[in-house]
Structures are given as structure tokens and as C-alpha cells.
Enzyme design. Structure first.
Site, PDB file in Angstrom:
ATOM      1  N   GLU A 115      14.882  49.542  -5.873  1.00 17.25           N
ATOM      2  CA  GLU A 115      15.208  50.880  -5.368  1.00 17.25           C
ATOM      3  C   GLU A 115      14.043  51.850  -5.551  1.00 17.25           C
ATOM      4  O   GLU A 115      13.820  52.735  -4.710  1.00 17.25           O
ATOM      5  CB  GLU A 115      16.478  51.387  -6.050  1.00 17.25           C
ATOM      6  N   GLU A 135      22.863  43.713  -8.129  1.00 18.10           N
ATOM      7  CA  GLU A 135      23.920  44.479  -8.797  1.00 18.10           C
ATOM      8  C   GLU A 135      25.287  43.817  -8.700  1.00 18.10           C
ATOM      9  O   GLU A 135      26.079  43.837  -9.653  1.00 18.10           O
ATOM     10  CB  GLU A 135      23.980  45.903  -8.232  1.00 18.10           C
TER      11      GLU A 135
END
Length: 261
Positions: A115, A135
Site C-alpha cells: 500500500e 490481509e
């Protein structure tokens, strides 16, 4: 090559190399995982470099063999929040700098590390690097910008598979998909990123900054407003001192001397 240290925070190191600000995540013992100190250090570095006239491009990288493994889960379980209000994860994902930002990736850029890379304008990666949003494998959601940015950077169906499975994308495939701008030999990602940064820094800083702003904001403009919005941003550039200097330098067959004004 000029190197000037501007930050002594051990979690985040910064220096200036001939007009390029370099931000280094410096927690190699935990694969540069993001904790509160990293978030604060990165935010401070971005603010500093964005405000400095001697910095035209910013590069972010990691110490050692890993760019960033994401959020420090041990710190998270201890109650640390690796994000800042209005700034996002690592003090960056919600508020990237106004100046061009390049990620120099060695090894893995996973979860929050990916990210961070996605918050950058350009990506340079070692050929053995890998990117991923794992995730879902941990019962979490890639809410640090991964789900928002990845479908805009690679084909939608490929982004869905990566997000749903949590499986990584290797650097060569990422390059073929257009996510990675340049590949480098292992250990040379920062060197190649600095070459790219130098090519950008040679241009007019005001025009580069406005160019980034238009490219970043234009996807949200309607058909009716896009030309007016572009004119509002680009108009001042055409009457700037740098515009006159660029034309003069071209006519005189010399390198321009930019002032950013």
C-alpha cells in the site's frame, strides 16, 4: 553526489542526493514493518521534502533485503496505531506528497508495504521482488489504500484475484501489467530509482508539480469541468519565471536554471 542527512530517527532515515530526497524505512530486524515511529517519521520526512526548494523528487525505500512487510502486527496487538489522522498508514497512504514520489522496492512489498508502494507515483523494483495484499489470509482487510488503488493500476480482474487470494505478484509480472515502471538487478532498485528521479528532477519543478496534480485529480473531473480545472492549474505555469527560463535556455542552447517560480 551530495548527501545531506536531515533526520536522525532510527526508524526512518532521510538524506538528500543532488535534489532527490531519499526516505528509508529502517527496521530491518522486522522487515521494515510499520509501527507508530515509522508513521511519524515518514510523515515528517514527506512534509520536510515537500517544503524544500532543494528537493524536486522523493524516493522511498527500505533497509536490507525487504522493502516493507506491512503493519507491525506485534505493535498493533500492543495497542500501537501505525497510521496518522488524515495521513493514513505509515503517515503516507492518504496524503502523498505534492512532489513526484518513487518507490524503490527490494524483496517483498506486502500488505501495508504494498500500500505504501501503491501510494507512490512510480515504481522501480528488483527483478526478484514481489507485491501482495495478504490481509485476507490474516482475517483483515487491505484498508490502507490497497483495495482503492490496485484496480486503477492493473487490470480489474487481476486485482480482484490478488485481493481475494492474498497471493503475491512477482516483479516481472507486475512490470508486464504496467504496475512496475522499471526493473533492476537485485540490490540495484535504489540505484535505478535514483536514475529515474534524476531524469524528473532535470525538468521544471513547478511544471512537474502541476503535472502531477492534474494527473492525480483529473480522473475525478467531469467532462464539463475538466478543461476549466486544467486551465486553472496550468495557466500560472505558462506565465512563470520557469516558463520564460525554459524558452530562453532552449534558444540559447544551454541547460535551464530552474527556480520553481
Amino acid at each position: 553526489m551530495t548527501q545531506t542527512s536531515t533526520n536522525t530517527d532510527p526508524a526512518v532515515l532521510t538524506e538528500v542526493r543532488d535534489g532527490v530526497g531519499v526516505v528509508t524505512l529502517n527496521r530491518p530486524e522486522v522487515r521494515n514493518a510499520v509501527n507508530r515511529a515509522v508513521a511519524v517519521g515518514v510523515a515528517a520526512a514527506m512534509d520536510d521534502f515537500d517544503a524544500r526548494d532543494d528537493v524536486r523528487v522523493i524516493v522511498i525505500t527500505g533497509t536490507g533485503s525487504t522493502f516493507c512487510s506491512g503493519m507491525d502486527l506485534k505493535a498493533f496487538l500492543a495497542g500501537e496505531i501505525p497510521a496518522l489522522p488524515g495521513r493514513g498508514l505509515a503517515g503516507l497512504t492518504e496524503a502523498p506528497p505534492a512532489k513526484p514520489l518513487i518507490a524503490a522496492v527490494e524483496g517483498h512489498a506486502l500488505a501495508g508495504g504494498f500500500e505504501i508502494a501503491l501510494a507512490c507515483d512510480l515504481l522501480v523494483a528488483a527483478e526478484n521482488a514481489a507485491f501482495g495484499l495478504p490481509e485476507v489470509k490474516r482475517g483483515l482487510v487491505a484498508a490502507g489504500g490497497g483495495l482503492l488503488r490496485l484496480p486503477r493500476r492493473i487490470p480489474y480482474q487481476v486485482a480482484l484475484e490478488a485481493a481475494f487470494t492474498g497471493d503475491p505478484i512477482d516483479a516481472r509480472r507486475a512490470h508486464a501489467l504496467g504496475l512496475v515502471n522499471r526493473l533492476a538487478e537485485p540490490g540495484q532498485a535504489l540505484v535505478e530509482a535514483l536514475r529515474l528521479a534524476d531524469a524528473i528532477a532535470a525538468n521544471g519543478p513547478l511544471s512537474v508539480r502541476v503535472t502531477k496534480q492534474i494527473l492525480s485529480e483529473a480522473p475525478d473531473w467531469s467532462q464539463d469541468e475538466m478543461w476549466k480545472r486544467q486551465e486553472k492549474l496550468s495557466g500560472p505555469v505558462f506565465v512563470s519565471a520557469d516558463a520564460r527560463e525554459g524558452a530562453t535556455a532552449f534558444a540559447e542552447k544551454r541547460a535551464p536554471k530552474w527556480t520553481g517560480r
